[in-house]
Design a protein around this motif. Structure first.
Motif, PDB file in Angstrom:
ATOM      1  N   GLU A 263       0.829  -1.207   0.000  1.00  0.00           N
ATOM      2  CA  GLU A 263       0.000   0.000   0.000  1.00  0.00           C
ATOM      3  C   GLU A 263       0.858   1.249   0.000  1.00  0.00           C
ATOM      4  O   GLU A 263       0.542   2.249  -0.670  1.00  0.00           O
ATOM      5  N   ASN A 318      -5.692   4.990  -0.373  1.00  0.00           N
ATOM      6  CA  ASN A 318      -5.387   4.162   0.808  1.00  0.00           C
ATOM      7  C   ASN A 318      -5.472   4.962   2.104  1.00  0.00           C
ATOM      8  O   ASN A 318      -4.871   4.589   3.121  1.00  0.00           O
ATOM      9  N   ASP A 360      -8.451   4.832  -4.296  1.00  0.00           N
ATOM     10  CA  ASP A 360      -9.182   3.956  -3.381  1.00  0.00           C
ATOM     11  C   ASP A 360      -9.186   4.618  -2.004  1.00  0.00           C
ATOM     12  O   ASP A 360      -8.375   4.312  -1.139  1.00  0.00           O
ATOM     13  N   GLN A 438      -9.052  -9.524   8.118  1.00  0.00           N
ATOM     14  CA  GLN A 438      -9.258  -9.170   6.713  1.00  0.00           C
ATOM     15  C   GLN A 438      -8.002  -9.391   5.886  1.00  0.00           C
ATOM     16  O   GLN A 438      -8.064  -9.868   4.749  1.00  0.00           O
ATOM     17  N   ARG A 439      -6.841  -9.021   6.430  1.00  0.00           N
ATOM     18  CA  ARG A 439      -5.596  -9.189   5.684  1.00  0.00           C
ATOM     19  C   ARG A 439      -5.273 -10.659   5.457  1.00  0.00           C
ATOM     20  O   ARG A 439      -4.708 -11.026   4.425  1.00  0.00           O
ATOM     21  N   GLN A 442      -8.861 -12.133   2.831  1.00  0.00           N
ATOM     22  CA  GLN A 442      -8.963 -11.791   1.421  1.00  0.00           C
ATOM     23  C   GLN A 442      -7.967 -10.717   0.987  1.00  0.00           C
ATOM     24  O   GLN A 442      -7.920 -10.359  -0.170  1.00  0.00           O
ATOM     25  N   GLY A 443      -7.174 -10.213   1.929  1.00  0.00           N
ATOM     26  CA  GLY A 443      -6.136  -9.250   1.566  1.00  0.00           C
ATOM     27  C   GLY A 443      -6.646  -7.871   1.260  1.00  0.00           C
ATOM     28  O   GLY A 443      -5.890  -7.040   0.745  1.00  0.00           O
ATOM     29  N   LYS A 444      -7.920  -7.596   1.526  1.00  0.00           N
ATOM     30  CA  LYS A 444      -8.435  -6.247   1.315  1.00  0.00           C
ATOM     31  C   LYS A 444      -9.536  -5.964   2.314  1.00  0.00           C
ATOM     32  O   LYS A 444     -10.040  -6.863   3.003  1.00  0.00           O
ATOM     33  N   LYS A 445      -9.939  -4.688   2.384  1.00  0.00           N
ATOM     34  CA  LYS A 445     -10.919  -4.276   3.376  1.00  0.00           C
ATOM     35  C   LYS A 445     -12.301  -4.812   3.030  1.00  0.00           C
ATOM     36  O   LYS A 445     -12.627  -5.034   1.862  1.00  0.00           O
ATOM     37  N   ARG A 448     -14.457  -3.165   0.299  1.00  0.00           N
ATOM     38  CA  ARG A 448     -14.135  -3.367  -1.113  1.00  0.00           C
ATOM     39  C   ARG A 448     -14.485  -4.778  -1.595  1.00  0.00           C
ATOM     40  O   ARG A 448     -14.086  -5.168  -2.690  1.00  0.00           O
TER      41      ARG A 448
END
Length: 525
Positions: A263, A318, A360, A438-439, A442-445, A448
């Motif tokens: 990020e 970010n 984003d 979350q990390r 799925q590696g994203k917030k 999203r």
């Protein structure tokens, strides 16, 4: 030796090959390659810098070519590469063993602005230039000394920080002068001095003025901000002037976790292109918090200008874009936010060229309930007509507000006996738990999540499903609103460490979503 420089345009920019030819003729310097005024002036600065640095300027006719020839070259970073190109060409011509290149023929990226004395000044877009050069197979760069740390943030690039023209020329033939920062040095094993760790998630240390313990009585707003920080959800707070909504939202950065290395790379590139990267920082590791004024234009918000500079929404990539007194912004500015909020990027087209900036960002809105601010108040009289209130709220179109996950009515708690508060350190515990999940998941917030990911990760029990169906019928939720409730409920469940979304999680998500109906009806409860 092939010398390259960089012309910043938009998010991508382009590498520029700098070639120098010395030929017989009346001594002069010719510059070709569609250069702008700043680049053309480099001829004069370069000649003075070469002579004042103790070198002999070639007495021949000098031809400088910047390619690709059909792309406009912009910026002051071409001074140093042009000067080094001229000095290298002279050395090649003076060499007895003329073979067309110097001792080390590998390509090198060069950027820097020259004083007439030969001193090298820092330039913008160094991080972007170095990452672009590395992707093209260039592994060495010469940059101003003040930009050296910025360049070393790009793993795999050998960097030399030059303070003057003489040092830069000496490094051209000395491969050992370039230093490489390895991947091992970049790993997130060491906690930075300005950060602290909470449940394996890094946060910036709490600075003065960013303590939520100073906010009394606004439990619902603070809770909504905690959920927003945990899942990256957009939030809107509506309340009378002086109720504390702006102060609370200005403390919001203390709830945000530090950026990951991936990020940070894109954020650092954007700030580097904009010339806003602090000299004391090699990279941006904390989420940005942008708070533009209500007079901001569309170009200021989305970016643009002759060089396609990033706008506020890209500088908030970010991070957070906070619009205080949101109803005072131009309607066109507010509606422009709709596409970036959905796609996470913005495409700018200027004079036959286009660029795509990442955008984003997390949107925070604060607004009064009416122009005078007293609509729905239990103790004050609203002096606004029904027509003025209608026009006031028409600035927020339904498609824009439908993208806001959390809506909070903020009451003026000055007479409330409840003086309880929650400290930032306590709020961070739930946020850290949700961010860590979350990390790893799925590696994203959660904000999203795509429709297919919502079906996969937002698993609800039977009671939560019934509550969602009931809320959909009662409040007339759109499909986007239903998905929003599921994502917010997923965040609440993550904060509690629950794998399945339960009834309490869904009810809280619906409660934070339904408040928009109360705004319309004027029931500030």
């Amino acid at each position: 030796m092939q010398i390259y420089s960089f012309s910043p345009f938009g998010y991508e920019g382009a590498l520029v090959s700098v070639e120098v030819d010395l030929r017989r003729g009346i001594p002069a310097v010719d510059l070709v390659g569609l250069a702008d005024s700043a680049v053309k002036e480099a001829r004069e600065r370069m000649q003075a810098a070469v002579r004042n640095s103790g070198f002999e300027f070639p007495p021949e006719r000098v031809l400088i070519s910047l390619s690709p020839a059909d792309m406009k070259k912009e910026g002051a970073g071409f001074d140093l590469p042009i000067a080094l190109g001229v000095l290298c060409a002279k050395k090649v011509m003076d060499s007895q063993n003329y073979d067309g290149e110097l001792k080390d023929g590998s390509p090198v990226l060069v950027m820097g602005e020259l004083e007439l004395s030969g001193k090298v000044h820092g330039v913008r877009a160094v991080h972007a230039a170095v990452s672009t050069a590395l992707a093209s197979g260039i592994t060495r760069c010469i940059v101003p000394l003040e930009n050296a740390q910025e360049a070393r943030e790009v793993c795999g690039m050998k960097v030399f920080g030059a303070s003057c023209l003489e040092d830069a020329f000496a490094a051209m033939e000395n491969p050992e002068a370039f230093t490489l920062r390895s991947e091992e040095d970049k790993k997130e094993g060491k906690i930075p001095e300005d950060c602290e760790e909470v449940d394996s998630v890094l946060f910036q240390k709490i600075l003065p003025g960013f303590e939520f313990g100073e906010i009394y009585g606004q439990k619902k707003l603070v809770r909504a901000l905690q959920i927003a920080a945990a899942g990256g959800h957009n939030i809107m707070a509506v309340g009378a002037p002086g109720c504390g909504k702006t102060m609370s939202m200005q403390k919001f950065p203390s709830l945000l976790p530090s950026l990951t290395l991936d990020e940070a790379q894109s954020v650092t590139r954007i700030y580097s292109l904009a010339g806003l990267l602090p000299s004391s920082k090699a990279s941006i590791r904390q989420p940005g918090f942008r708070m533009p004024h209500q007079t901001a234009s569309i170009e200021g918000m989305c970016g643009g200008g002759p060089h396609c500079r990033p706008g506020e929404i890209s500088l908030a990539h970010n991070g957070v874009l906070f619009l205080d007194e949101a109803a005072e912004f131009r309607t066109s500015v507010l509606q422009m936010l709709r596409v970036p909020l959905e796609s996470g990027r913005i495409t700018l087209a200027r004079a036959g060229r286009s660029t795509v900036f990442p955008a984003d960002f997390q949107l925070l809105l604060a607004a009064n309930p009416c122009p005078c601010g007293n609509y729905g108040s239990k103790s004050k009289l609203c002096l606004c007509s029904a027509r003025s209130i209608e026009m006031y709220w028409k600035k927020f179109s339904a498609p824009l507000l439908d993208r806001v996950d959390l809506r909070v009515c903020v009451e003026n708690e000055s007479g409330n006996e409840d003086r309880s508060s929650v400290k930032t350190s306590e709020l961070r515990k739930g946020i850290a738990k949700a961010v860590k999940i979350q990390r790893s998941r799925q590696g994203k917030k959660n904000s999203r999540l795509s429709p297919s990911e919502i079906q996969t990760f937002c698993v609800m029990d039977e009671q939560a499903q019934k509550a969602l169906l009931s809320g959909e019928e009662k409040y007339g939720f759109s499909p986007r609103a239903v998905a929003s409730c599921m994502k917010v409920a997923r965040t609440i469940a993550d904060m509690e460490g629950e794998k399945i979304i339960g009834l309490s999680h869904m009810q809280e998500a619906i409660d934070l979503r339904k408040n928009w109906n109360n705004f319309i009806d004027g029931q500030m409860t």
